[in-house]
Write an enzyme that holds these catalytic residues in place. Structure first.
Site, mmCIF file in Angstrom:
data_model
loop_
_atom_site.group_PDB
_atom_site.id
_atom_site.type_symbol
_atom_site.label_atom_id
_atom_site.label_comp_id
_atom_site.label_asym_id
_atom_site.label_seq_id
_atom_site.Cartn_x
_atom_site.Cartn_y
_atom_site.Cartn_z
ATOM 1 N N LYS A 1 -19.396 -1.015 28.293
ATOM 2 C CA LYS A 1 -20.618 -0.983 29.113
ATOM 3 C C LYS A 1 -21.782 -0.379 28.325
ATOM 4 C CE LYS A 1 -18.627 1.635 32.252
ATOM 5 N NZ LYS A 1 -17.280 1.853 31.659
ATOM 6 N N ARG B 1 -19.871 3.911 41.222
ATOM 7 C CA ARG B 1 -18.433 4.022 40.951
ATOM 8 C C ARG B 1 -17.626 4.186 42.223
ATOM 9 N NH1 ARG B 1 -19.016 6.082 35.375
ATOM 10 N NH2 ARG B 1 -16.962 6.312 34.470
ATOM 11 N N ARG C 1 -13.425 6.155 19.442
ATOM 12 C CA ARG C 1 -14.890 6.225 19.601
ATOM 13 C C ARG C 1 -15.477 7.526 19.040
ATOM 14 N NH1 ARG C 1 -17.384 5.484 25.412
ATOM 15 N NH2 ARG C 1 -15.777 7.006 25.925
ATOM 16 N N ARG D 1 -16.220 12.692 22.214
ATOM 17 C CA ARG D 1 -16.338 13.230 23.558
ATOM 18 C C ARG D 1 -15.081 13.999 23.948
ATOM 19 N NH1 ARG D 1 -18.550 8.303 27.191
ATOM 20 N NH2 ARG D 1 -16.906 9.097 28.571
ATOM 21 N N ARG E 1 -9.048 8.974 34.109
ATOM 22 C CA ARG E 1 -10.239 8.120 34.277
ATOM 23 C C ARG E 1 -9.850 6.714 34.711
ATOM 24 N NH1 ARG E 1 -12.595 9.169 28.495
ATOM 25 N NH2 ARG E 1 -14.154 7.590 28.957
HETATM 26 P P1 AP5 Z 1 -18.342 1.920 25.067
HETATM 27 O O1 AP5 Z 1 -19.421 0.900 25.038
HETATM 28 O O2 AP5 Z 1 -18.711 3.337 24.748
HETATM 29 O O3 AP5 Z 1 -17.533 1.828 26.455
HETATM 30 P P2 AP5 Z 1 -17.959 2.228 27.923
HETATM 31 O O4 AP5 Z 1 -17.519 1.140 28.844
HETATM 32 O O5 AP5 Z 1 -19.399 2.620 27.978
HETATM 33 O O6 AP5 Z 1 -16.968 3.442 28.118
HETATM 34 P P3 AP5 Z 1 -17.192 4.928 28.659
HETATM 35 O O7 AP5 Z 1 -15.988 5.717 28.236
HETATM 36 O O8 AP5 Z 1 -18.524 5.470 28.264
HETATM 37 O O9 AP5 Z 1 -17.124 4.665 30.164
HETATM 38 P P4 AP5 Z 1 -16.773 5.679 31.201
HETATM 39 O O10 AP5 Z 1 -17.074 4.867 32.403
HETATM 40 O O11 AP5 Z 1 -15.412 6.267 31.173
HETATM 41 O O12 AP5 Z 1 -17.664 6.946 30.831
HETATM 42 P P5 AP5 Z 1 -19.014 7.506 31.420
HETATM 43 O O13 AP5 Z 1 -19.755 8.113 30.323
HETATM 44 O O14 AP5 Z 1 -19.675 6.496 32.306
HETATM 45 O O15 AP5 Z 1 -17.185 1.426 24.074
HETATM 46 C C1 AP5 Z 1 -16.029 2.231 23.828
HETATM 47 C C2 AP5 Z 1 -15.634 2.112 22.348
HETATM 48 O O16 AP5 Z 1 -15.229 0.771 22.084
HETATM 49 C C3 AP5 Z 1 -16.780 2.402 21.352
HETATM 50 O O17 AP5 Z 1 -16.271 3.065 20.233
HETATM 51 C C4 AP5 Z 1 -17.314 1.005 20.964
HETATM 52 O O18 AP5 Z 1 -17.849 0.998 19.634
HETATM 53 C C5 AP5 Z 1 -16.048 0.159 21.065
HETATM 54 N N1 AP5 Z 1 -16.322 -1.212 21.526
HETATM 55 C C6 AP5 Z 1 -17.225 -1.614 22.460
HETATM 56 N N2 AP5 Z 1 -17.168 -2.947 22.643
HETATM 57 C C7 AP5 Z 1 -16.187 -3.401 21.806
HETATM 58 C C8 AP5 Z 1 -15.644 -4.697 21.531
HETATM 59 N N3 AP5 Z 1 -16.092 -5.808 22.158
HETATM 60 N N4 AP5 Z 1 -14.649 -4.786 20.628
HETATM 61 C C9 AP5 Z 1 -14.184 -3.686 19.983
HETATM 62 N N5 AP5 Z 1 -14.663 -2.431 20.179
HETATM 63 C C10 AP5 Z 1 -15.647 -2.293 21.092
HETATM 64 O O19 AP5 Z 1 -18.452 8.639 32.403
HETATM 65 C C11 AP5 Z 1 -17.845 9.814 31.912
HETATM 66 C C12 AP5 Z 1 -17.491 10.741 33.072
HETATM 67 O O20 AP5 Z 1 -18.687 11.114 33.795
HETATM 68 C C13 AP5 Z 1 -16.586 10.128 34.165
HETATM 69 O O21 AP5 Z 1 -15.222 10.230 33.816
HETATM 70 C C14 AP5 Z 1 -16.959 10.996 35.375
HETATM 71 O O22 AP5 Z 1 -16.359 12.276 35.308
HETATM 72 C C15 AP5 Z 1 -18.453 11.171 35.202
HETATM 73 N N6 AP5 Z 1 -19.242 10.111 35.842
HETATM 74 C C16 AP5 Z 1 -20.078 9.213 35.208
HETATM 75 N N7 AP5 Z 1 -20.666 8.404 36.110
HETATM 76 C C17 AP5 Z 1 -20.197 8.785 37.330
HETATM 77 C C18 AP5 Z 1 -20.416 8.301 38.659
HETATM 78 N N8 AP5 Z 1 -21.238 7.268 38.901
HETATM 79 N N9 AP5 Z 1 -19.778 8.915 39.677
HETATM 80 C C19 AP5 Z 1 -18.952 9.963 39.465
HETATM 81 N N10 AP5 Z 1 -18.690 10.477 38.225
HETATM 82 C C20 AP5 Z 1 -19.303 9.880 37.171
#
Ligand code: AP5
Length: 215
Positions: free
Chosen positions: A13, A88, A127, A161, A172
């Site tokens: 994402k 979410r 990552r 992270r 997660r």
């Molecule tokens: P990346 O693009 O970073 O993946 P992502 O989908 O953004 O993954 P996240 O881990 O950031 O999502 P998340 O939803 O767990 O975390 P968030 O920060 O929102 O890609 C991942 C890796 O793969 C990278 O190294 C990239 O280079 C590689 N990659 C990408 N595309 C690729 C491809 N096609 N092929 C190969 N490699 C690839 O949330 C973190 C925490 O915050 C949550 O756990 C929760 O505690 C809290 N939180 C955030 N939002 C909310 C909410 N709305 N409500 C409640 N709690 C929340």
């Protein structure tokens, strides 16, 4: 154009949102990034969310809805928003719908990025991020062009992270399947859901996302 990128941790994402910012001038609203900023800010909210995030649990709806609401207020005149990691829960989805309506905005598409769990683990555990500008890299699939130097800002300090470990990832993923995956049906029923394959090269996935936006 306002879109949601919906998918499990590691679906790509943030990676695809970043490209849409650069290529189409959309504004990325990542609740994960906002919460990571909050936790280093020394505020009460920051202290509340740090432990929750490290465990991999969801932060309360109240906190994330108020963060999104603030950001929407400050950015409404741009080309549109990419909601990355929000909503979410069903309560967050209802709140987003009300917020957009109150600002005479609409949601154009919800793009579900489908990636199997095995690939998610490999993506998350490899990552790392530029400490200066936040650009995202991967040990195998996306290394900086020049070893040790960020492609975007030239920085040489990188971090991983705290929640990118197998134990937090399990929590997660559980939170995704329990609380977030019902949104797939929710947006399908509203005729806003577009399902895309999130597996493959980053450029291939970007082309699929681009095709959705071109309609
Ligand atoms: P990346 O693009 O970073 O993946 P992502 O989908 O953004 O993954 P996240 O881990 O950031 O999502 P998340 O939803 O767990 O975390 P968030 O920060 O929102 O890609 C991942 C890796 O793969 C990278 O190294 C990239 O280079 C590689 N990659 C990408 N595309 C690729 C491809 N096609 N092929 C190969 N490699 C690839 O949330 C973190 C925490 O915050 C949550 O756990 C929760 O505690 C809290 N939180 C955030 N939002 C909310 C909410 N709305 N409500 C409640 N709690 C929340």
């Amino acid at each position: 154009m306002n879109i949601i990128l919906l998918g499990p941790p590691g679906a790509g994402k943030g990676t695809q949102a970043h490209r849409l910012v650069v290529e189409r001038g959309l504004v990325q609203l990542s609740t994960g990034d906002m919460l990571r900023d909050a936790r280093t800010s020394g505020t009460e909210v920051g202290a509340q969310v740090a432990a929750v995030m490290d465990r991999g649990d969801l932060v309360t709806d109240e906190i994330v809805i108020s963060l999104i609401s603030e950001k929407l207020d400050g950015n409404i005149s741009g080309n549109g928003f990419i909601f990355d990691g929000f909503p979410r829960t069903l309560a967050q989805a209802d709140a987003l719908s009300d917020l957009l309506k109150s600002k005479e905005q609409a949601l154009d598409a919800v793009i579900e990025m489908k990636v199997d769990d095995e690939a998610l683990v490999a993506r998350i555990t490899g990552r790392y991020t530029c400490s200066n500008c936040g650009a995202v890299y991967h040990d195998v699939t996306k290394k900086p062009t020049k070893d040790g130097k960020c492609d975007t800002c030239g920085g040489s300090d990188f971090t991983r992270r705290a929640d990118d470990n197998e134990e937090s990832l399990r929590t997660r993923l559980m939170a995704y399947y329990r609380d977030t995956s019902p949104l797939i049906g929710y947006y399908y029923a509203k005729d806003q859901l577009v399902r895309t394959d999130g597996l493959g090269e980053i450029d291939e996935v970007a082309a699929r996302v681009g095709a959705v936006l071109e309609g």
